[in-house]
Design a protein around this motif. Structure first.
Motif, PDB file in Angstrom:
ATOM      1  N   GLU A  15      21.242  -5.649 -46.793  1.00  0.00           N
ATOM      2  CA  GLU A  15      19.802  -5.698 -46.627  1.00  0.00           C
ATOM      3  C   GLU A  15      19.090  -5.984 -47.942  1.00  0.00           C
ATOM      4  OE1 GLU A  15      16.468  -2.778 -44.588  1.00  0.00           O
ATOM      5  OE2 GLU A  15      18.501  -2.063 -45.063  1.00  0.00           O
ATOM      6  N   ARG A  19      17.183  -9.429 -47.435  1.00  0.00           N
ATOM      7  CA  ARG A  19      15.859  -9.230 -46.857  1.00  0.00           C
ATOM      8  C   ARG A  19      14.829 -10.139 -47.470  1.00  0.00           C
ATOM      9  NH1 ARG A  19      13.596  -4.404 -43.723  1.00  0.00           N
ATOM     10  NH2 ARG A  19      11.526  -5.277 -43.783  1.00  0.00           N
ATOM     11  N   SER A  30      16.534  -8.341 -39.990  1.00  0.00           N
ATOM     12  CA  SER A  30      17.520  -7.738 -40.898  1.00  0.00           C
ATOM     13  C   SER A  30      17.927  -6.373 -40.403  1.00  0.00           C
ATOM     14  CB  SER A  30      16.967  -7.647 -42.324  1.00  0.00           C
ATOM     15  OG  SER A  30      15.871  -6.773 -42.370  1.00  0.00           O
ATOM     16  N   PRO A  31      19.222  -6.065 -40.501  1.00  0.00           N
ATOM     17  CA  PRO A  31      19.693  -4.779 -39.970  1.00  0.00           C
ATOM     18  C   PRO A  31      19.060  -3.610 -40.722  1.00  0.00           C
ATOM     19  CG  PRO A  31      21.538  -6.126 -40.756  1.00  0.00           C
ATOM     20  CD  PRO A  31      20.287  -6.850 -41.110  1.00  0.00           C
ATOM     21  N   GLY A  32      18.883  -2.503 -40.048  1.00  0.00           N
ATOM     22  CA  GLY A  32      18.295  -1.316 -40.667  1.00  0.00           C
ATOM     23  C   GLY A  32      19.351  -0.298 -41.039  1.00  0.00           C
TER      24      GLY A  32
HETATM   25 CA    CA Z   1      15.925  -3.569 -42.481  1.00  0.00          CA
END
Ligand code: CA
Ligand code: HEC
Ligand code: HEC
Ligand code: CA
Ligand code: CA
Ligand code: CA
Ligand code: CA
Ligand code: CA
Ligand code: CO
Ligand code: CO
Lengths: 391, 168, 391, 168
Positions: A15, A19, A30-32
């Motif tokens: 990220e 990001r 975007s993955p958290g």
């Molecule tokens: Ca994220």
């Protein structure tokens, strides 16, 4: 064997770099962060109690249902919150008993358990005085939890109660060594020693590791940090039941008023919220220390006419009950009010009725008047403070 | 919903017998009939000295309300006259035993449980005298303390509401 | 006017100096800290979820009632937890509707609201394999909350649904842009768009600011961080309803198994707890995606005989239901088991029955076998792992 | 308990009409009948190149399970033979459209939503070919993708349980 990191675990690292390439405002790009041992509130949400030096108040206007999150449960302490090691804590039951006994927390958890959802409310819960008051300001000294523990009757059966006993003293292990006398009948009815609140250990402010639970009775009697119960023929007349939690009624002073009288409050719309013309769902909570809420009525015309509100099921005895009423607001200035009737037939009184019944020196305890919110034509909502002669 | 799995006939056998010593160390309450009052005694004069040293900082030099000063502790001395304000020991406390019990268990606020029984008798005597309830030469002990009739006693009634629809 | 500090506020300062003079172990000897805006757990209590890289599990064995504290609610993410600004979040409803619409969070809160207490459980909830497993290890992917929001039917009425619509797609705004297709009948039945969990805003892990709630249906279908609903004649056959959340049944693969089958688990006593001879109250939870728990039976003799357990009231539909059974243990080694029957008459099956019904390639979804705990003569309790032919 | 205060006849008037542009920007789903597939195309060869650049790091050089290596992403290529392990596209995915839909919305895991539609067509072609479902010279587009019959299709059934007491 080589093991590459998987999913969310490595998403955190990725990220940071990736990001920048993406639209920061689009969470789908975007993955958290991944799972954690303990969750946290969204950074956009900050519900808080309002603390004074001796209490803090639940933000009733922020709650959409009736279990109070444990960290928002109101507080009222008389000498602060003691730190108690649960492995050392014991409950003593003595006095007019066949066998005086001590129970460790582990002992208490071995007895048959029961869960009861009910409110606890400070007997002094009610403030008025200005238009800029929220439900939290007016009535924030009430909260509700799922309480789990052992029936006091089960423990009383274990020690054996002397036939002469009529009352019991309950004593906390805080620095106030808080005491109240409770009629023995409450123990045979529904009193409990509880060790869990909303499933987990009771919070320190609520009496960790054990408190007395007297459903429907004044908050102060639900002794926190409980360490001792003494069975007695007569009440002890402790400071909290004589100098405090008593109130002038005409030419007398009334003491030992246990049950919290039925009351209700509209929590939406309320100060400082704003509403728009058209449909407004009026929402609030109602409860009674004497049993179930039978009905809640809402008035949107200054108390001239009253309409039945929906009650959120299940309606439980001695429990905050959520009510809702769909109002089609025409945009004109008005006052909205709620009033509850409980299963004993008791109808929440007006302030005027209370003053008439109790006289001009009416105190701050057991005050449960109908309260109103003023809705202005601009949609702003204000508390309607009504004067009464306490001073 | 309040039916647990316990059958009344059952004894579970959890917990243990409390020893007399354990009971004595926690059994600090005092009842209006004097049950629970310890041996010992105290007079107004000694009480006043202890008050000045250990209590005055929070309750004021004389225990009275001081205009313009918000004290951390409540006023303890006032007009011993029913319905007068502020509500204090003289006009609002129905039992003198409560004063002994409360001071012993929770005062001074910063050091609760630190007073000797004689000190508590003394402080009780001092505060009762300051509220014009006992004379300056009274020596309080377990015998005479429960005999004191507080001015507010006659005002207090047990809850007289019958429940149900009544607004009272 | 001079103002001296009062009560608990100044107790903090005093404490530092005075505490030394006192017995540190006696909480009645010095005042504690006062009220605060937000409570914390006792330092002696540390309940935690067990996180893996893609999920975390609720500590069922630590809970004494059925509302899961929000910070202990299980998690299952497919691309981590998105950060969503609630003031920008919108829900789109389109497809086979009369008028495609967007609703802000504020819009959603204006509609009539309802609160529903129910469980959400991952369809893959069940692990076995070794004796050293806790209830959290075995079945920790289930939790329960008070959910508040708007009935999906209310929103569908607002947009107007085309008569051709049979299904709807629900889509999240996480980085997996998670999608599932749901039969339209569920919307007319009891589906909700919820914005509150246990009274306050939904937690980020649970879908903040809004999620779909499909009481009784597979957890995965209760789309979190919901941003879009599309009405359709046919299902979409998304990856989550074909490659995932499907399972071999003999020579076929079953998909669109919505309801979570009835199940129960004893949470006390369980590994690694210890019990003593004499009375032991066996406790646990039971639930069904098809309605209410009708009864729970407990066996303390390896499944030979079964006894009715007490159910904690109120028993709610599609909700974790606490059960308790008082056992008088003679100290001999044995196995204890629980089995639930729901209001449709469905009796929780044995693992053997499931394998017989579904064949040897049975997968990890919708596995709800009766499970047993072994109680050794020394009082130690162990999970009884039963082999099945998945692998 | 699920009776709210809404009367079915009422329209509340909260919310607003969504614009066609707003709908289009979010409406990324693809149905088995091809509804939702965008314009564009992609072939196996280009797909393989994109795969190597953007996917292989997580799913392995050939998308197959590598003994002794635990990849962050699942195996995507296996024996296209019902019931073989691991469950992959060839033996377990009933619809080819799902592959397009899933890759477009959520892969690559670290940069979801970053692929062009042509790239997604190419990746889909490559993965279907690697799983021996389409020939190496197929160029996938909105017309022919929904026509592909996946080997696992015939295995899938809608839930055949009737509820009630049945264990099935
Ligand atoms: Ca994220
Ligand atoms: C550090 C401050 C402090 C000191 C020192 C202190 N008090 Fe207090 N006192 C308080 C506070 C605060 C309260 C109110 C507590 C509550 O309401 O829970 C109180 C309450 C009381 C009350 C009850 C008043 C009422 O009307 O209910 C009495 C009696 C009392 N104190 C006596 C004493 C005596 C006697 C001493 C000395 C031995 C003492 N106090 C020392 C702070 C103090
Ligand atoms: C950074 C790691 C990573 C990258 C790069 C990546 N993936 Fe994935 N992929 C994953 C993970 C992790 C999953 C499983 C996600 C889940 O189950 O929610 C997955 C799942 C998949 C699946 C579903 C497998 C199944 O059987 O359900 C497909 C198809 C897929 N990826 C294709 C791709 C393609 C095509 C690319 C390149 C454009 C790609 N992936 C790039 C990590 C990655
Ligand atoms: Ca005693
Ligand atoms: Ca003490
Ligand atoms: Ca302290
Ligand atoms: Ca679409
Ligand atoms: Ca995307
Ligand atoms: Co109170
Ligand atoms: Co799941």
């Amino acid at each position: 064997a080589a093991v590459l990191p998987v999913n969310a675990l490595f998403a955190g690292d990725l990220e940071k770099n990736e990001r920048l390439l993406h639209d920061l405002d689009d969470p789908t790009k975007s993955p958290g962060p991944g799972p954690s041992p303990l969750g946290k509130r969204s950074g956009f949400e900050k519900p808080v109690r309002k603390p004074s030096d001796i209490s803090s108040r639940t933000p009733l206007q922020d709650l959409h249902s009736t279990i109070t999150p444990a960290d928002l449960h109101f507080e009222r302490h008389h000498a602060g919150i003691p730190t108690i090691d649960p492995s050392k804590h014991e409950l003593l039951i003595h006095g007019l008993v066949n066998r005086p006994m001590k129970f460790s927390l582990a002992d208490l958890k071995r007895f048959p358990a029961i869960t009861r959802t009910c409110f606890i409310e400070c007997a002094g819960n009610f403030r008025t005085g200005k238009e800029e008051m929220t439900p939290q300001d007016v009535l924030g000294l009430t909260s509700q939890s799922e309480w789990t523990g052992v029936m006091l009757s089960t423990l009383f059966n274990e020690v054996g109660i002397d036939a002469k006993a009529q009352w019991f003293l309950a004593e906390g292990s805080d620095a106030a060594v808080m005491t109240r006398t409770i009629p023995l009948s409450k123990a045979w009815d529904d009193a409990m020693i509880v060790y869990a609140q909303n499933g987990e250990a009771i919070r320190p402010e609520q009496g960790y590791p054990i408190r007395l639970l007297l459903p429907g009775f004044e908050g102060n009697m639900n002794i926190k940090w409980l360490r001792r119960i003494e069975l007695s023929e007569a009440p002890y007349m402790t400071r909290e039941e004589t100098s405090k939690y008593t109130y002038p009624v005409k030419d007398k002073i009334r003491m030992f008023s246990f049950e919290m009288d039925a009351r209700s409050i509209i929590t939406f719309p309320s100060y400082p919220q704003k509403v728009s013309k058209g449909y407004v769902e009026i929402r609030g909570i109602a409860w009674s220390g004497r049993g179930k809420v039978e009905k809640v009525e809402v008035s949107t015309d200054n108390g001239k006419t009253w309409q039945l509100a929906n009650l959120q099921e299940p309606v439980l005895s001695k429990a905050h009950t959520y009510f809702r009423y769909l109002w089609n607001w025409n945009g004109n200035e008005t006052e909205i009010l709620s009033r509850v009737t409980d299963e004993t037939g008791y109808l929440q009184p007006t302030l005027q009725q209370l003053v008439e019944a109790r006289g001009p020196n009416i105190g701050g305890y057991h005050m449960n008047p109908i309260t109103a919110w003023k809705v202005k034509a601009d949609g702003s909502v204000w508390f309607k403070p009504e004067k009464y002669t306490d001073k | 919903s309040l039916t647990d799995t316990a059958k009344k006939a059952v004894k579970f056998g959890f917990g243990r017998t409390a020893t007399p010593k354990e009971i004595a160390s926690w059994d600090i309450d005092v009842r209006p009939d004097g049950k629970g009052l310890p041996a010992g005694k105290g007079d107004v004069k000694t009480g006043r000295i202890i008050y000045t040293t250990k209590c005055a900082v929070c309750h004021g030099a004389n225990g009275t309300e001081t205009p313009g000063v918000k004290l951390p502790g409540a006023a303890l001395v006032g007009d011993t006259l029913a319905k007068a304000r502020p509500k204090t020991i003289g006009n609002y406390w129905p039992y003198a035993t409560t004063l002994f019990d409360y001071i012993r268990r929770s005062m001074p606020y910063n050091l609760p449980g630190s007073l000797t029984d004689n000190e508590v008798y003394g402080l009780t005597a001092y505060l009762l005298n300051a509220n014009k309830i006992i004379k300056a030469d009274v020596v309080l002990d377990a015998q005479n303390l429960p005999q004191i009739v507080m001015p507010a006693r006659k005002l207090f009634i047990m809850d007289d509401r019958k429940g149900a629809p009544e607004i009272k």
